[in-house]
Design an enzyme around this catalytic site. Sequence first.
Site, PDB file in Angstrom:
ATOM      1  N   VAL A 164       0.835  -1.200   0.000  1.00  0.00           N
ATOM      2  CA  VAL A 164       0.000   0.000   0.000  1.00  0.00           C
ATOM      3  C   VAL A 164       0.871   1.252   0.000  1.00  0.00           C
ATOM      4  O   VAL A 164       0.622   2.214  -0.746  1.00  0.00           O
ATOM      5  CB  VAL A 164      -0.969  -0.014   1.201  1.00  0.00           C
ATOM      6  N   CYS A 165       1.912   1.250   0.808  1.00  0.00           N
ATOM      7  CA  CYS A 165       2.788   2.416   0.892  1.00  0.00           C
ATOM      8  C   CYS A 165       3.510   2.670  -0.430  1.00  0.00           C
ATOM      9  O   CYS A 165       3.775   3.830  -0.784  1.00  0.00           O
ATOM     10  CB  CYS A 165       3.792   2.239   2.024  1.00  0.00           C
ATOM     11  N   THR A 166       3.818   1.615  -1.166  1.00  0.00           N
ATOM     12  CA  THR A 166       4.441   1.786  -2.476  1.00  0.00           C
ATOM     13  C   THR A 166       3.560   2.633  -3.385  1.00  0.00           C
ATOM     14  O   THR A 166       4.032   3.543  -4.070  1.00  0.00           O
ATOM     15  CB  THR A 166       4.713   0.406  -3.106  1.00  0.00           C
ATOM     16  N   LEU A 225       3.544   6.447  -2.018  1.00  0.00           N
ATOM     17  CA  LEU A 225       4.749   7.230  -2.304  1.00  0.00           C
ATOM     18  C   LEU A 225       4.824   7.598  -3.779  1.00  0.00           C
ATOM     19  O   LEU A 225       5.241   8.707  -4.137  1.00  0.00           O
ATOM     20  CB  LEU A 225       5.986   6.432  -1.883  1.00  0.00           C
TER      21      LEU A 225
END
Length: 219
Positions: free
Chosen positions: A44-46, A49
């Site tokens: 999810v963080c990929t 960002l």
Amino acid sequence: MSLHIGDEAPNFTAITTEGSIDFHDWIGDGWAILFSHPKDFTPVCTTELGYMAGLKPEFDKRNCKVVGLSNDSAEDHLAWSKDIEETQGHAVSYPIIDGSDLKVAKLYDMLHPNASGPAKERTAADNATVRSVFVIGPDKKIKATLTYPMSTGRNFDEVLRLLDSIQLTARHQVATPVNWKQGEDVIIVPAVSNEAAKEKFPDGWKAPKPYLRIVPQPD
């Protein structure tokens, strides 16, 4: 100690993917967004960002710097950035703080003060609460916060809308109503008397109730 809207954003020095920073000096006389992540190489963080990298020119237009935080090393961040660019189509164009010592996550009350252990041995679940966004003003005060679970990608279009609203309030003493978008009507804040409002808004306002004074968006 818990952080609240109106508190001074804690200052810190840290290594980032773009070198060492003193946070308050790095912010300078503009605005800043600090957004955090539990761990590098998480799905999810990929996406987050990468999307923020694509949106960063909009924050630049608003004199707002962007900085990420993840509880791994700067070296890991640089390796992760290659994956982000490959999968999301945008190169990471802002610094990411080396959070491997957990210092900033604790300073911003995103981890328990007693949390410990090498970054490599801590899982994303160990750092699950490090999923916050802080909007910080030129006075280094916290203007807004958002916190999401790991399973839900954050809406950075909403963060941009939030920044627009806060900046309007700072410049013109207006608030924004539910679901407001750029260019729509706004509300004169209660702290502005009718006498002062007549000077600020000489064309008048609509007032379905005395406390609900609606005017076209300034600017």
